[in-house]
Design a protein around this motif. Sequence first.
Motif, short mmCIF file in Angstrom:
data_model
loop_
_atom_site.label_atom_id
_atom_site.label_comp_id
_atom_site.label_asym_id
_atom_site.label_seq_id
_atom_site.Cartn_x
_atom_site.Cartn_y
_atom_site.Cartn_z
N ASN A 1 14.11 14.08 -10.35
CA ASN A 1 13.73 14.78 -11.60
C ASN A 1 13.08 13.82 -12.60
N SER A 2 13.65 12.62 -12.73
CA SER A 2 13.07 11.64 -13.64
C SER A 2 11.65 11.27 -13.21
N LEU A 3 11.48 11.09 -11.87
CA LEU A 3 10.14 10.78 -11.37
C LEU A 3 9.17 11.93 -11.60
N ALA A 4 9.67 13.16 -11.43
CA ALA A 4 8.81 14.32 -11.64
C ALA A 4 8.36 14.41 -13.10
N ILE A 5 9.30 14.09 -14.04
CA ILE A 5 8.95 14.12 -15.46
C ILE A 5 7.91 13.05 -15.77
N LYS A 6 8.12 11.85 -15.22
CA LYS A 6 7.15 10.78 -15.47
C LYS A 6 5.80 11.10 -14.87
N MET A 7 5.80 11.81 -13.73
CA MET A 7 4.53 12.15 -13.08
C MET A 7 3.73 13.21 -13.86
N LEU A 8 4.39 13.82 -14.86
CA LEU A 8 3.61 14.70 -15.74
C LEU A 8 2.52 13.90 -16.48
N PHE A 9 2.83 12.64 -16.79
CA PHE A 9 1.92 11.82 -17.59
C PHE A 9 1.34 10.64 -16.82
N ARG A 10 2.12 10.07 -15.94
CA ARG A 10 1.72 8.82 -15.29
C ARG A 10 1.44 9.05 -13.80
N PRO A 11 0.53 8.25 -13.31
CA PRO A 11 -0.27 7.24 -13.99
C PRO A 11 -1.33 7.89 -14.86
N PHE A 12 -1.77 7.16 -15.90
CA PHE A 12 -2.74 7.70 -16.84
C PHE A 12 -4.11 7.88 -16.20
N HIS A 13 -4.42 7.08 -15.20
CA HIS A 13 -5.72 7.10 -14.56
C HIS A 13 -5.56 7.17 -13.04
N ALA A 14 -6.59 7.64 -12.38
CA ALA A 14 -6.55 7.75 -10.91
C ALA A 14 -6.47 6.36 -10.28
N LYS A 15 -5.70 6.25 -9.19
CA LYS A 15 -5.56 5.01 -8.46
C LYS A 15 -6.28 5.15 -7.11
N TYR A 16 -6.94 4.07 -6.70
CA TYR A 16 -7.72 4.10 -5.47
C TYR A 16 -7.33 2.95 -4.55
N ILE A 17 -7.40 3.26 -3.26
CA ILE A 17 -7.36 2.22 -2.23
C ILE A 17 -8.72 2.26 -1.57
N GLY A 18 -9.50 1.29 -1.92
CA GLY A 18 -10.89 1.37 -1.50
C GLY A 18 -11.57 2.47 -2.28
N LYS A 19 -12.13 3.43 -1.53
CA LYS A 19 -12.75 4.60 -2.16
C LYS A 19 -11.88 5.84 -2.08
N THR A 20 -10.70 5.67 -1.52
CA THR A 20 -9.79 6.81 -1.35
C THR A 20 -8.83 6.90 -2.53
N LEU B 1 -5.58 7.89 -4.38
CA LEU B 1 -4.20 8.16 -4.00
C LEU B 1 -3.79 9.54 -4.50
N PRO B 2 -3.00 10.26 -3.70
CA PRO B 2 -2.55 11.59 -4.15
C PRO B 2 -1.64 11.47 -5.37
N PHE B 3 -1.63 12.53 -6.14
CA PHE B 3 -0.80 12.64 -7.35
C PHE B 3 -1.21 11.63 -8.43
N THR B 4 -2.44 11.14 -8.34
CA THR B 4 -2.96 10.28 -9.41
C THR B 4 -4.30 10.87 -9.89
N PRO B 5 -4.52 10.93 -11.18
CA PRO B 5 -3.57 10.59 -12.25
C PRO B 5 -2.46 11.63 -12.36
N GLY B 6 -1.62 11.51 -13.40
CA GLY B 6 -0.55 12.48 -13.59
C GLY B 6 -1.08 13.87 -13.90
N LEU B 7 -0.16 14.83 -13.93
CA LEU B 7 -0.56 16.23 -14.09
C LEU B 7 -1.32 16.47 -15.39
N ILE B 8 -0.74 16.00 -16.51
CA ILE B 8 -1.38 16.26 -17.80
C ILE B 8 -2.70 15.52 -17.95
#
Length: 379
Positions: A23-42, A44-51
């Motif tokens: 639940n704590s992770l789910a709450i944090k994932m509403l906002f974080r990470p603030f920006h999309a994260k990439y591995i190479g050009k791919t 990462l799923p669930f980035t950025p956060g929902l909001i």
Amino acid sequence: MLKTILIIVLMMAIGAAIGGVTNSLAIKMLFRPFHAKYIGKTRLPFTPGLIPKRRGELANQLGDMVVEHLLTPEGLRRKFLDASFQKQMEKWVQSEVERVLTSDQTLEQFAKQHHIPLSEDRIKRYLHDLTIQRYNELMETYRKEALKDIAGDRLVIRGKESLSAISGYVLQQIDSYISSDAGKEKLTSIIEKYLEGQGFLGNMVSSFLGNDGIADRIQPAISRYITSDEAKEWLTSLLEMEYDKWTEKDIAYFEGRIGADTLSDWLAKAVTKAVPVKDWMDRSIKEHSEKIRPYIVQEMVPELVSYMGAYLSERIPQIMEKLHLSDIVKQEVESFSVERIEHMVLGISRREFKMITYLGALLGGLIGFVQGMIVMLIG
């Protein structure tokens, strides 16, 4: 038995930890990470956060919600027409107007402070130009009119009636001059020049009576005639004839004689000089408004507030449409940094989010307990 209890407790602890952390992770994932994260050009799923990911949609929804459900025309209209709100506005406006009208600032100082284009020179130029403009406008209308038609019958009659007094004054001044030493000297000079032009007869008369003697004889006769009713009637009649001719002439005649530019400029200068502009500018606002201040504050302001309230309430839909409030809200939300949004939401709901985390831990613990009991029963 002890082993069974330990297993159940362990499973409850694991379940509680999983539930709370999830639940704590789910709450944090509403906002974080603030920006999309990439591995190479791919990405990462669930980035950025929902909001952060849905900030544009959030801005649109908030904009529509504010206009459609919060700041509605009906709600604002009720507020503007509310008696208590109008009373509050009335008191506030009265206090502000009272503060301005009791100021010791001069009109010039007030204008400079508030960047109002008002100065002595500007006002005088305005009066000068306005007078010339009004003169030209009036002359376009009355240029072909006769002077008597412009002046009106009453003024024309009064002017004509004053001619008798004028003629009497003129004759009186002429008589005073002729009866004076200067007048006698002038009369003697005229007689002398006249007799010199009459040849031998004139010289004979002059030598027999003398120029001074002739003047002494003629002066009383002229004085008697000038002071007589006949002379006054004659001069009055002459003045009346001239008066009638001049009042029959149209305004354009007099304007042509004087000159339109000369007349308008003279009139403009006279008006500008007559108006005490400098005195007005040097007087304080308090002095200017002393007599009318009670009327403005106690009568005009309540009427104005009531009128403006009704006026604005009738035009709120058009005003809101012109303001584009939904677009303003959208732009403001889109301009928020995600960190600021997170801070705002957590500042409001931090306690509730903690309770959700604790609830997740509780549910996880209960699930661990149930799982432990099932394992014990199966085993």
